[in-house]
Design an enzyme around this catalytic site. Structure first.
Site, PDB file in Angstrom:
ATOM      1  N   HIS A  96       4.211   2.018  -8.026  1.00  0.00           N
ATOM      2  CA  HIS A  96       3.208   0.941  -7.952  1.00  0.00           C
ATOM      3  C   HIS A  96       2.246   1.047  -9.132  1.00  0.00           C
ATOM      4  O   HIS A  96       1.849   0.031  -9.734  1.00  0.00           O
ATOM      5  CB  HIS A  96       2.370   1.056  -6.674  1.00  0.00           C
ATOM      6  CG  HIS A  96       3.140   0.881  -5.407  1.00  0.00           C
ATOM      7  ND1 HIS A  96       3.343   1.905  -4.530  1.00  0.00           N
ATOM      8  CD2 HIS A  96       3.737  -0.217  -4.865  1.00  0.00           C
ATOM      9  CE1 HIS A  96       4.033   1.467  -3.487  1.00  0.00           C
ATOM     10  NE2 HIS A  96       4.288   0.184  -3.672  1.00  0.00           N
TER      11      HIS A  96
ATOM     12  N   GLY B   7       0.816  -1.214   0.000  1.00  0.00           N
ATOM     13  CA  GLY B   7       0.000   0.000   0.000  1.00  0.00           C
ATOM     14  C   GLY B   7       0.846   1.258   0.000  1.00  0.00           C
ATOM     15  O   GLY B   7       2.027   1.225  -0.373  1.00  0.00           O
TER      16      GLY B   7
ATOM     17  N   LEU C  60      11.261   6.296  -6.543  1.00  0.00           N
ATOM     18  CA  LEU C  60      10.041   6.413  -5.738  1.00  0.00           C
ATOM     19  C   LEU C  60       9.980   5.276  -4.726  1.00  0.00           C
ATOM     20  O   LEU C  60      10.308   4.133  -5.033  1.00  0.00           O
ATOM     21  CB  LEU C  60       8.801   6.370  -6.635  1.00  0.00           C
ATOM     22  CG  LEU C  60       8.621   7.516  -7.630  1.00  0.00           C
ATOM     23  CD1 LEU C  60       7.199   7.510  -8.192  1.00  0.00           C
ATOM     24  CD2 LEU C  60       8.909   8.872  -7.008  1.00  0.00           C
TER      25      LEU C  60
ATOM     26  N   GLN D 189      15.007  -8.411  -3.946  1.00  0.00           N
ATOM     27  CA  GLN D 189      13.692  -9.062  -3.826  1.00  0.00           C
ATOM     28  C   GLN D 189      13.323  -9.751  -5.148  1.00  0.00           C
ATOM     29  O   GLN D 189      12.872 -10.900  -5.159  1.00  0.00           O
ATOM     30  CB  GLN D 189      12.650  -8.001  -3.459  1.00  0.00           C
ATOM     31  CG  GLN D 189      11.206  -8.462  -3.536  1.00  0.00           C
ATOM     32  CD  GLN D 189      10.269  -7.460  -2.863  1.00  0.00           C
ATOM     33  OE1 GLN D 189      10.164  -7.445  -1.649  1.00  0.00           O
ATOM     34  NE2 GLN D 189       9.581  -6.644  -3.638  1.00  0.00           N
TER      35      GLN D 189
ATOM     36  N   SER E 200       7.614   4.286  -0.883  1.00  0.00           N
ATOM     37  CA  SER E 200       6.628   4.734   0.104  1.00  0.00           C
ATOM     38  C   SER E 200       7.329   5.406   1.276  1.00  0.00           C
ATOM     39  O   SER E 200       6.766   6.253   1.948  1.00  0.00           O
ATOM     40  CB  SER E 200       5.796   3.555   0.604  1.00  0.00           C
ATOM     41  OG  SER E 200       5.200   2.913  -0.496  1.00  0.00           O
TER      42      SER E 200
HETATM   43  O1  PAF Z   1       7.836  -4.963  -2.160  1.00  0.00           O
HETATM   44  C1  PAF Z   1       6.932  -5.009  -1.303  1.00  0.00           C
HETATM   45  O2  PAF Z   1       6.142  -4.081  -1.190  1.00  0.00           O
HETATM   46  C2  PAF Z   1       6.797  -6.219  -0.400  1.00  0.00           C
HETATM   47  O3  PAF Z   1       8.037  -6.766  -0.110  1.00  0.00           O
HETATM   48  C3  PAF Z   1       5.848  -7.305  -0.973  1.00  0.00           C
HETATM   49  C4  PAF Z   1       6.417  -7.888  -2.258  1.00  0.00           C
HETATM   50  C5  PAF Z   1       4.486  -6.715  -1.229  1.00  0.00           C
HETATM   51  C6  PAF Z   1       5.706  -8.453   0.023  1.00  0.00           C
HETATM   52  O4  PAF Z   1       5.203  -8.019   1.234  1.00  0.00           O
END
Ligand code: PAF
Length: 292
Positions: free
Chosen positions: A40, A34, A188, A157, A190
């Site tokens: 996003h 979020g 960018l 990730q 959050s």
């Molecule tokens: O990148 C993220 O925002 C988080 O690591 C994810 C992939 C939503 C998992 O919680």
């Protein structure tokens, strides 16, 4: 949707509806925590190109936060997130509670991110990547998407999710979207909302350092790292954590004499905010100038 059962019912209906009208039944999952920003939304726009049924999950996953991190204060803006997603034509938003995702509290069963999960971000945030992979695996099992979307900004990730998908034979393709940046180059995030003006100005050194590194990459990894380090060192508000050139195939640090593609990773603390960024490097030596 806030429950797994409810989401699965809605997905079933969406698949049936798409099939009935001769539409595309591909399901695309965009996992997020979020506090949505244009990065996003770029994932969501690409997801909309890949399939009709786009599911955005919004879940601040406690399993990937360490004690002392910002789990409690992480920005939560569900209402405006849902509005922004509706404008983009997202079919379903899945925003479960922690109790829905982890009914017994913390799950005993976890995915291990292995050695790479202990490096770079993993060194600063022990168990972070195990927690991240565990929730991603759960979301993939809940939604069973054809494609799952990730942003290149979180390069480690991305590597770990792609490796999990391959090694656990997950029937999903991982689609990666380029990092979206502010006009000054700052990636960018959050967490940028935590920065004041001076910190934001200083934080631009991270992307500027990556650009400096890329410009001398033909001289090798050490030259690239030093160019970035020198630029970042000019910013007193930026406390560098790591700067590393990694082999994209293994995500391990490259040797000084490595040639070919690499990815430079950077992490720093600005004020109390941890920021990361990365960029592709071409460590191929420039062709020798032709003799007259
Ligand atoms: O990148 C993220 O925002 C988080 O690591 C994810 C992939 C939503 C998992 O919680």
């Amino acid at each position: 949707m806030t429950t797994i059962a409810g989401l699965r019912d809605q997905l079933c209906l969406a698949r049936q509806h798409s099939a009935a009208v001769g539409g595309d039944v591909n399901v695309i999952l965009v996992p997020t925590m979020g506090a949505l920003h244009d990065g996003h939304l770029a994932l969501v726009k690409r997801a909309r190109e890949l399939g009709d049924i786009v599911v955005v999950s919004i879940f601040v996953n406690p399993l990937q936060f360490n004690a002392g991190e910002d789990l409690g204060t992480y920005p939560r803006t569900l209402e405006s997130d849902v509005e922004a997603l509706a404008v983009l034509g997202v079919s379903l938003v899945f925003a479960p509670s922690a109790r829905e995702m982890y009914p017994g509290g913390k799950t005993e069963t976890r995915v291990s991110a292995g050695h790479v999960g202990t490096l770079y971000e993993g060194a600063a945030r022990p168990d972070h990547f195990d927690g991240m992979l565990t929730v991603v695996a759960k979301l993939l099992n809940i939604v069973t998407p054809d494609v799952v979307m990730f942003g290149q900004k979180d390069a480690q990730q991305v590597f770990l999710v792609q490796r999990m998908a391959t090694e656990l034979n997950l029937e999903v393709s991982v689609e990666v979207v380029e990092t979206v940046r502010e006009p000054g180059g700052l990636a960018l995030s959050s967490r940028n909302t935590y920065l004041d003006d001076a910190q934001r100005e200083g934080a631009r050194a991270l992307s500027a350092g990556l650009v400096a590194a890329a410009s001398v990459a033909s001289n090798g990894a050490n030259a690239a790292i030093e160019a970035a380090r020198a630029l970042i060192a000019q910013q007193p508000l930026v406390k560098l954590d790591y700067l590393e050139a990694v082999d994209p195939a293994t995500f391990l640090p490259v040797e000084g004499d490595h040639r070919g593609p690499a990815r430079m990773l950077v992490a720093a603390t600005v004020g109390t905010t941890r920021l990361i960024d990365n960029a592709e490097l071409d460590l191929t030596p420039a062709a020798a100038a032709p003799h007259e």
